[in-house]
Design a protein around this motif. Structure first.
Motif, PDB file in Angstrom:
ATOM      1  N   MET A 267       1.506  -0.888   3.801  1.00 17.05           N
ATOM      2  CA  MET A 267       0.774   0.322   4.177  1.00 17.05           C
ATOM      3  C   MET A 267       1.274   1.570   3.452  1.00 17.05           C
ATOM      4  N   TYR A 268       2.522   1.565   3.017  1.00 16.47           N
ATOM      5  CA  TYR A 268       3.055   2.742   2.341  1.00 16.47           C
ATOM      6  C   TYR A 268       3.587   2.444   0.941  1.00 16.47           C
ATOM      7  N   THR A 269       3.234   1.298   0.391  1.00 22.20           N
ATOM      8  CA  THR A 269       3.643   0.923  -0.956  1.00 22.20           C
ATOM      9  C   THR A 269       2.416   0.962  -1.857  1.00 22.20           C
ATOM     10  N   ARG A 270       2.557   1.655  -2.985  1.00 19.88           N
ATOM     11  CA  ARG A 270       1.441   1.742  -3.934  1.00 19.88           C
ATOM     12  C   ARG A 270       1.223   0.381  -4.587  1.00 19.88           C
ATOM     13  N   PRO A 271      -0.020  -0.086  -4.618  1.00 20.21           N
ATOM     14  CA  PRO A 271      -0.300  -1.371  -5.273  1.00 20.21           C
ATOM     15  C   PRO A 271       0.025  -1.302  -6.769  1.00 20.21           C
ATOM     16  N   ARG A 272       0.392  -2.428  -7.336  1.00 18.05           N
ATOM     17  CA  ARG A 272       0.687  -2.479  -8.778  1.00 18.05           C
ATOM     18  C   ARG A 272      -0.539  -2.049  -9.570  1.00 18.05           C
ATOM     19  N   GLY A 273      -0.326  -1.216 -10.548  1.00 18.49           N
ATOM     20  CA  GLY A 273      -1.400  -0.788 -11.426  1.00 18.49           C
ATOM     21  C   GLY A 273      -2.262   0.335 -10.854  1.00 18.49           C
ATOM     22  N   ALA A 274      -1.950   0.808  -9.648  1.00 14.26           N
ATOM     23  CA  ALA A 274      -2.761   1.895  -9.060  1.00 14.26           C
ATOM     24  C   ALA A 274      -2.431   3.202  -9.754  1.00 14.26           C
TER      25      ALA A 274
END
Length: 108
Positions: free
Chosen positions: A98-105
């Motif tokens: 919920m608080y981790t940016r997805p890879r490549g975002a």
């Protein structure tokens, strides 16, 4: 039967109604938007009604209740009595996704 007190929020109607009825007015809001600009515009719009009541400005609240925590209230906000927020729904822990940016975002 006239009320002993008028409680209002964003609308300017309760302020004018309280002045008309000559009873205290309590402003209770739940946002952090500054009201000064809205109040100035309302005075311009309500000028005839205010004049009939012998007022030049919107009446100030007799009590201002604010749900916004003092630590994040906007600078210059009017003094208020804080009201503690009590959750009505069960609270859950945040999951890492919920608080981790997805890879490549892309960044904001």
């Amino acid at each position: 039967m006239d009320p002993d007190l008028v409680v209002g929020g964003l609308s300017h109607v309760p302020r004018v109604l309280a002045a008309l009825l000559k009873v205290p007015y309590v402003r209770h809001i739940w946002h952090i938007a500054p009201m000064a600009h809205r109040d100035r515009k309302a005075v311009q719009e309500l000028q005839p009604e205010l004049e009939r009541l012998g007022l030049t400005e919107l009446p100030a609240p007799d009590l201002f209740i604010d749900l916004c925590p003092p630590s994040i209230r906007p600078e210059g906000a009017p003094a208020a009595r804080s009201m503690r927020w009590v959750p009505r729904v069960s609270q859950s822990r945040l999951e890492p996704w919920m608080y981790t940016r997805p890879r490549g975002a892309a960044g904001c």
